[in-house]
Every structure is written in structure tokens, then in C-alpha cells.
Motif scaffolding. Structure first.
Motif, short mmCIF file in Angstrom:
data_model
loop_
_atom_site.label_atom_id
_atom_site.label_comp_id
_atom_site.label_asym_id
_atom_site.label_seq_id
_atom_site.Cartn_x
_atom_site.Cartn_y
_atom_site.Cartn_z
N ALA A 92 0.81 -1.34 -0.06
CA ALA A 92 0.14 0.03 0.13
C ALA A 92 0.88 1.23 0.07
CB ALA A 92 -0.79 0.00 1.41
N GLN A 93 1.94 1.12 0.99
CA GLN A 93 3.01 2.47 0.75
C GLN A 93 3.46 2.57 -0.33
OE1 GLN A 93 5.47 1.26 4.05
NE2 GLN A 93 4.30 2.30 5.43
N SER A 94 4.03 1.64 -1.18
CA SER A 94 4.45 1.60 -2.38
C SER A 94 3.42 2.12 -3.63
CB SER A 94 5.24 0.22 -2.80
OG SER A 94 6.09 -0.25 -1.83
N MET A 95 2.30 1.77 -3.66
CA MET A 95 1.37 2.06 -4.45
C MET A 95 1.03 3.43 -4.23
SD MET A 95 -1.30 -1.17 -4.77
CE MET A 95 -2.36 -0.32 -5.97
N MET A 96 1.15 4.04 -3.09
CA MET A 96 0.83 5.47 -2.93
C MET A 96 1.78 6.19 -3.37
SD MET A 96 -2.40 5.90 -1.98
CE MET A 96 -2.03 7.60 -1.75
N GLU A 97 3.19 5.84 -2.96
CA GLU A 97 4.27 6.54 -3.72
C GLU A 97 4.32 6.67 -5.31
OE1 GLU A 97 8.08 5.33 -2.32
OE2 GLU A 97 7.65 5.41 -0.34
N ALA A 98 3.83 5.71 -5.61
CA ALA A 98 3.83 5.63 -7.50
C ALA A 98 2.52 6.49 -7.79
CB ALA A 98 3.42 4.05 -7.68
N ILE A 99 1.66 6.45 -7.14
CA ILE A 99 0.48 7.44 -7.38
C ILE A 99 0.75 8.70 -7.27
CG2 ILE A 99 -1.89 7.84 -6.74
CD1 ILE A 99 -2.35 5.13 -6.03
N ILE A 100 1.36 9.20 -5.81
CA ILE A 100 1.70 10.66 -5.74
C ILE A 100 2.70 11.16 -6.74
CG2 ILE A 100 2.59 11.86 -4.06
CD1 ILE A 100 -0.15 11.27 -3.18
N TYR A 101 3.67 10.32 -6.91
CA TYR A 101 4.84 10.43 -7.75
C TYR A 101 4.17 10.78 -9.16
CZ TYR A 101 8.17 9.59 -4.05
OH TYR A 101 8.79 9.53 -2.76
N GLY A 102 3.53 9.93 -9.67
CA GLY A 102 3.06 9.92 -10.88
C GLY A 102 2.09 11.11 -11.21
N LEU A 103 1.21 11.40 -9.98
CA LEU A 103 0.16 12.46 -10.14
C LEU A 103 1.13 13.90 -10.49
CD1 LEU A 103 -2.84 13.28 -10.02
CD2 LEU A 103 -2.76 13.27 -7.65
N PHE A 104 2.40 13.89 -9.48
CA PHE A 104 2.94 15.12 -9.45
C PHE A 104 3.56 15.44 -10.75
CE2 PHE A 104 1.83 15.66 -5.03
CZ PHE A 104 1.84 16.97 -4.80
N THR A 105 4.31 14.37 -11.11
CA THR A 105 4.68 14.22 -12.42
C THR A 105 3.80 14.80 -13.74
OG1 THR A 105 6.39 12.43 -12.00
CG2 THR A 105 6.12 12.87 -14.27
N VAL A 106 2.51 14.30 -13.67
CA VAL A 106 1.64 14.77 -14.62
C VAL A 106 1.41 16.32 -14.54
CG1 VAL A 106 -0.71 14.51 -15.53
CG2 VAL A 106 0.99 12.48 -15.21
N ILE A 107 1.12 16.66 -13.21
CA ILE A 107 0.74 17.84 -12.88
C ILE A 107 2.17 18.97 -13.15
CG2 ILE A 107 0.43 19.60 -10.99
CD1 ILE A 107 -1.38 17.34 -9.47
N GLY A 108 3.23 18.52 -13.06
CA GLY A 108 4.34 19.41 -13.14
C GLY A 108 4.59 19.42 -14.71
N PHE A 109 4.28 18.39 -15.73
CA PHE A 109 4.29 18.40 -17.00
C PHE A 109 3.56 19.17 -17.58
CE2 PHE A 109 3.12 17.13 -21.26
CZ PHE A 109 4.47 17.15 -21.93
N CYS A 110 2.30 19.51 -16.88
CA CYS A 110 1.18 20.29 -17.53
C CYS A 110 1.59 21.63 -17.18
CB CYS A 110 -0.32 19.83 -16.89
SG CYS A 110 -0.89 18.40 -17.49
N VAL A 111 2.12 22.02 -16.01
CA VAL A 111 2.50 23.38 -15.71
C VAL A 111 3.63 24.01 -16.39
CG1 VAL A 111 3.10 24.66 -13.80
CG2 VAL A 111 1.29 23.20 -13.39
N VAL A 112 4.63 23.00 -16.34
CA VAL A 112 5.71 23.38 -17.05
C VAL A 112 5.67 23.83 -18.67
CG1 VAL A 112 8.39 22.81 -17.56
CG2 VAL A 112 7.55 22.70 -15.17
#
Length: 121
Positions: free
Chosen positions: A84-104
């Protein structure tokens, strides 16, 4: 309540700007307002966002991800917790990557940009 009175408008402005940067056209991003640094408000906003993200992370993990893992996989509870911890890390990092890509990608300095060399003559 007093904190929200002082930083509430800026939080709304930041969230609206984030949504505009993710979903809006480049012209709407260029039209966003910008204010200077106000350390008193900025520290409060960062602390509030940190607490909210921490709460969302733990809430989603314990309310959705961990029960789904328990139903889907027959493993000992310690391994379920780690998964569960690993899945949440993947979700959070993936979500922030997508948001960062959209913003940048909405910024004028992204690859390749003539703005990198402006003012260097």
C-alpha cells in the motif's frame, strides 16, 4: 478560522491558477495574476498544503488502497502495508509528474525557447 481569513484568497488564487495551468489554454495561463513574496502568508500556505496532502495521502491509503489490496491479495498484513505504501508513492509521484508536466509545458521557457537567450546580446 483566522488563518483562512488571511490566506484563503491566496489559496483560492493558487488553486485556480493550478487548474488553469492544467486544463486551460496558454492565453489563460499568461493572464494569471502574480503577487510578490509574502513570507508570513507563504509559510502558512505551505504548511496548510503540507497537512492537507499528508491527510489525503494517508486517507486514500487507509480508506481505499489498503482495503483493495486486502481483498485482491492473500498476503501477511506487513506485506500488505508495504505494498500500500509503495502504491501510494507511485500514485503520488505519478500525479505530481503529470501536474508538473502540464504546468511547465505552459511556461514560455520550456524546450526549445528563444527566451533562454533573450537579453544576452
Amino acid at each position: 478560522a483566522r488563518i483562512m481569513e488571511t490566506v484563503g484568497p491566496e489559496i483560492r488564487n493558487l488553486l485556480n491558477g493550478l487548474i488553469t495551468a492544467i486544463c486551460g489554454p496558454r492565453s489563460a495561463v499568461k493572464a494569471l495574476s502574480f503577487r510578490g513574496v509574502d513570507m508570513n502568508s507563504d509559510v502558512r500556505i505551505v504548511c496548510l498544503f503540507t497537512v492537507v496532502l499528508f491527510g489525503l495521502n494517508w486517507g486514500v491509503r487507509f480508506a481505499i488502497v489498503k482495503p483493495a489490496i486486502s481483498l485482491a491479495f492473500a498476503m501477511d498484513p506487513h506485506k500488505q502495508q508495504k505494498l500500500a505504501q509503495s502504491m501510494m508513492e507511485a500514485i503520488i509521484y505519478g500525479l505530481f509528474t503529470v501536474i508538473g508536466f502540464c504546468v511547465v509545458s505552459q511556461q514560455p521557457f520550456t524546450w526549445p525557447s528563444v527566451a533562454w537567450w533573450s537579453g544576452l546580446d
